[in-house]
Design a protein around this motif. Structure first.
Motif, PDB file in Angstrom:
ATOM      1  N   VAL A 126     -29.945 -54.804 -38.268  1.00  0.00           N
ATOM      2  CA  VAL A 126     -28.853 -54.915 -38.822  1.00  0.00           C
ATOM      3  C   VAL A 126     -29.506 -56.643 -39.534  1.00  0.00           C
ATOM      4  CG1 VAL A 126     -27.013 -55.588 -38.613  1.00  0.00           C
ATOM      5  CG2 VAL A 126     -27.804 -53.862 -37.223  1.00  0.00           C
ATOM      6  N   PRO A 127     -29.446 -56.320 -40.933  1.00  0.00           N
ATOM      7  CA  PRO A 127     -29.538 -57.206 -41.514  1.00  0.00           C
ATOM      8  C   PRO A 127     -28.322 -58.278 -41.152  1.00  0.00           C
ATOM      9  CG  PRO A 127     -29.625 -55.498 -43.120  1.00  0.00           C
ATOM     10  CD  PRO A 127     -29.303 -55.234 -41.340  1.00  0.00           C
ATOM     11  N   THR A 128     -28.906 -59.613 -41.105  1.00  0.00           N
ATOM     12  CA  THR A 128     -27.532 -60.590 -41.215  1.00  0.00           C
ATOM     13  C   THR A 128     -27.453 -61.872 -41.819  1.00  0.00           C
ATOM     14  OG1 THR A 128     -28.782 -61.737 -38.888  1.00  0.00           O
ATOM     15  CG2 THR A 128     -27.572 -59.965 -38.222  1.00  0.00           C
ATOM     16  N   SER A 129     -27.108 -63.171 -41.650  1.00  0.00           N
ATOM     17  CA  SER A 129     -26.892 -64.372 -42.969  1.00  0.00           C
ATOM     18  C   SER A 129     -28.069 -65.224 -41.740  1.00  0.00           C
ATOM     19  CB  SER A 129     -25.816 -64.006 -43.303  1.00  0.00           C
ATOM     20  OG  SER A 129     -25.010 -64.419 -42.089  1.00  0.00           O
ATOM     21  N   PHE A 130     -27.599 -64.575 -40.535  1.00  0.00           N
ATOM     22  CA  PHE A 130     -28.277 -65.507 -39.770  1.00  0.00           C
ATOM     23  C   PHE A 130     -29.667 -64.815 -39.314  1.00  0.00           C
ATOM     24  CE2 PHE A 130     -24.770 -62.953 -38.022  1.00  0.00           C
ATOM     25  CZ  PHE A 130     -25.548 -62.638 -36.338  1.00  0.00           C
ATOM     26  N   ASP A 131     -29.993 -64.694 -38.043  1.00  0.00           N
ATOM     27  CA  ASP A 131     -31.436 -64.803 -38.241  1.00  0.00           C
ATOM     28  C   ASP A 131     -32.505 -63.350 -37.864  1.00  0.00           C
ATOM     29  OD1 ASP A 131     -30.627 -63.826 -35.351  1.00  0.00           O
ATOM     30  OD2 ASP A 131     -31.570 -65.060 -33.756  1.00  0.00           O
ATOM     31  N   SER A 132     -30.831 -61.930 -37.837  1.00  0.00           N
ATOM     32  CA  SER A 132     -31.950 -61.095 -38.105  1.00  0.00           C
ATOM     33  C   SER A 132     -32.065 -60.595 -36.812  1.00  0.00           C
ATOM     34  CB  SER A 132     -32.304 -60.336 -39.313  1.00  0.00           C
ATOM     35  OG  SER A 132     -31.556 -60.656 -40.317  1.00  0.00           O
ATOM     36  N   SER A 133     -31.680 -60.362 -35.492  1.00  0.00           N
ATOM     37  CA  SER A 133     -32.327 -60.368 -34.207  1.00  0.00           C
ATOM     38  C   SER A 133     -31.103 -59.509 -33.625  1.00  0.00           C
ATOM     39  CB  SER A 133     -32.571 -61.494 -33.314  1.00  0.00           C
ATOM     40  OG  SER A 133     -30.885 -62.419 -32.625  1.00  0.00           O
ATOM     41  N   VAL A 134     -30.131 -58.477 -34.139  1.00  0.00           N
ATOM     42  CA  VAL A 134     -29.747 -57.776 -33.997  1.00  0.00           C
ATOM     43  C   VAL A 134     -30.221 -55.772 -33.794  1.00  0.00           C
ATOM     44  CG1 VAL A 134     -27.452 -58.874 -33.419  1.00  0.00           C
ATOM     45  CG2 VAL A 134     -27.469 -57.873 -35.036  1.00  0.00           C
ATOM     46  N   PHE A 135     -29.743 -54.816 -33.151  1.00  0.00           N
ATOM     47  CA  PHE A 135     -30.112 -53.581 -33.445  1.00  0.00           C
ATOM     48  C   PHE A 135     -28.919 -53.086 -33.079  1.00  0.00           C
ATOM     49  CE2 PHE A 135     -32.878 -54.469 -30.156  1.00  0.00           C
ATOM     50  CZ  PHE A 135     -32.952 -52.988 -29.415  1.00  0.00           C
ATOM     51  N   LEU A 136     -28.944 -51.675 -33.789  1.00  0.00           N
ATOM     52  CA  LEU A 136     -27.876 -50.689 -32.957  1.00  0.00           C
ATOM     53  C   LEU A 136     -28.885 -50.222 -32.704  1.00  0.00           C
ATOM     54  CD1 LEU A 136     -26.164 -49.952 -36.648  1.00  0.00           C
ATOM     55  CD2 LEU A 136     -25.009 -50.471 -34.303  1.00  0.00           C
ATOM     56  N   HIS A 137     -29.044 -49.448 -31.138  1.00  0.00           N
ATOM     57  CA  HIS A 137     -29.497 -48.241 -30.779  1.00  0.00           C
ATOM     58  C   HIS A 137     -28.496 -47.453 -30.576  1.00  0.00           C
ATOM     59  CE1 HIS A 137     -31.149 -47.139 -26.452  1.00  0.00           C
ATOM     60  NE2 HIS A 137     -31.280 -46.206 -27.111  1.00  0.00           N
ATOM     61  N   LEU A 138     -28.914 -45.945 -31.102  1.00  0.00           N
ATOM     62  CA  LEU A 138     -28.263 -44.923 -31.314  1.00  0.00           C
ATOM     63  C   LEU A 138     -29.143 -44.036 -30.579  1.00  0.00           C
ATOM     64  CD1 LEU A 138     -26.424 -42.417 -31.794  1.00  0.00           C
ATOM     65  CD2 LEU A 138     -27.430 -42.229 -33.678  1.00  0.00           C
ATOM     66  N   TRP A 139     -28.776 -43.576 -28.929  1.00  0.00           N
ATOM     67  CA  TRP A 139     -28.962 -42.287 -28.195  1.00  0.00           C
ATOM     68  C   TRP A 139     -29.199 -41.074 -28.676  1.00  0.00           C
ATOM     69  CZ3 TRP A 139     -28.312 -41.087 -22.529  1.00  0.00           C
ATOM     70  CH2 TRP A 139     -28.649 -40.568 -21.702  1.00  0.00           C
ATOM     71  N   LEU A 140     -29.275 -40.171 -29.200  1.00  0.00           N
ATOM     72  CA  LEU A 140     -29.191 -38.548 -29.672  1.00  0.00           C
ATOM     73  C   LEU A 140     -29.924 -37.638 -28.704  1.00  0.00           C
ATOM     74  CD1 LEU A 140     -29.905 -38.932 -32.554  1.00  0.00           C
ATOM     75  CD2 LEU A 140     -28.001 -38.549 -32.368  1.00  0.00           C
ATOM     76  N   ALA A 141     -28.902 -36.406 -28.376  1.00  0.00           N
ATOM     77  CA  ALA A 141     -29.372 -35.335 -27.755  1.00  0.00           C
ATOM     78  C   ALA A 141     -30.344 -34.419 -28.436  1.00  0.00           C
ATOM     79  CB  ALA A 141     -28.316 -34.191 -27.372  1.00  0.00           C
TER      80      ALA A 141
END
Length: 139
Positions: free
Chosen positions: A101-116
């Protein structure tokens, strides 16, 4: 713009979604989580996913374009986008999609999706996670 809870609930509406989390890959902490968790432990799953994300994000070989361009802020003083767009890990019965996830700070987050795997649509998940990441408001 949408908050963390709305984003995660939207992710759970994707076909085959088993669980979703927003994770800080620097600390390994889940900032929010819904649904099931791989292995049954949300904290452990977040820490393990963060390790994968960190390994990919810190490797220059995986950055888009030149490594120098990916590491420098934009011309208007904007922060750079994350060096990797997403990671896909597949196993016999599921997919794990980590969307930075691009952010205005350090871009150190992500979405984790678990799919069947049987019910999930990997292409649709990637598109929708990209849209969600663009609308996500942090801070």
């Amino acid at each position: 713009m949408q908050g963390i809870d709305e984003c995660l609930l939207e992710a759970m509406r994707l076909p085959g979604a088993r669980g979703a989390a927003l994770v800080d890959w620097t600390s390994g902490l889940a900032l929010g989580a819904v649904g099931e968790s791989p292995g049954g432990d949300q904290e452990a799953a977040a820490a393990e996913a963060a390790e994968l994300a960190r390994l990919a994000a810190e490797q220059r070989a995986f950055a888009s374009g030149s490594s120098r361009a990916a590491a420098e802020p934009g011309a208007a003083g904007e922060e750079p986008d994350p060096p990797v767009e997403d990671l896909i890990l597949s196993n016999r019965d599921s997919y794990h999609v980590l969307r930075f996830v691009p952010t205005s700070f350090d871009s150190s987050v992500f979405l984790h999706l678990w799919l069947a795997r049987a019910e999930g649509n990997l292409a649709l998940a990637r598109i929708r996670l990209g849209e969600m990441a663009g609308r996500l408001e942090l801070g």
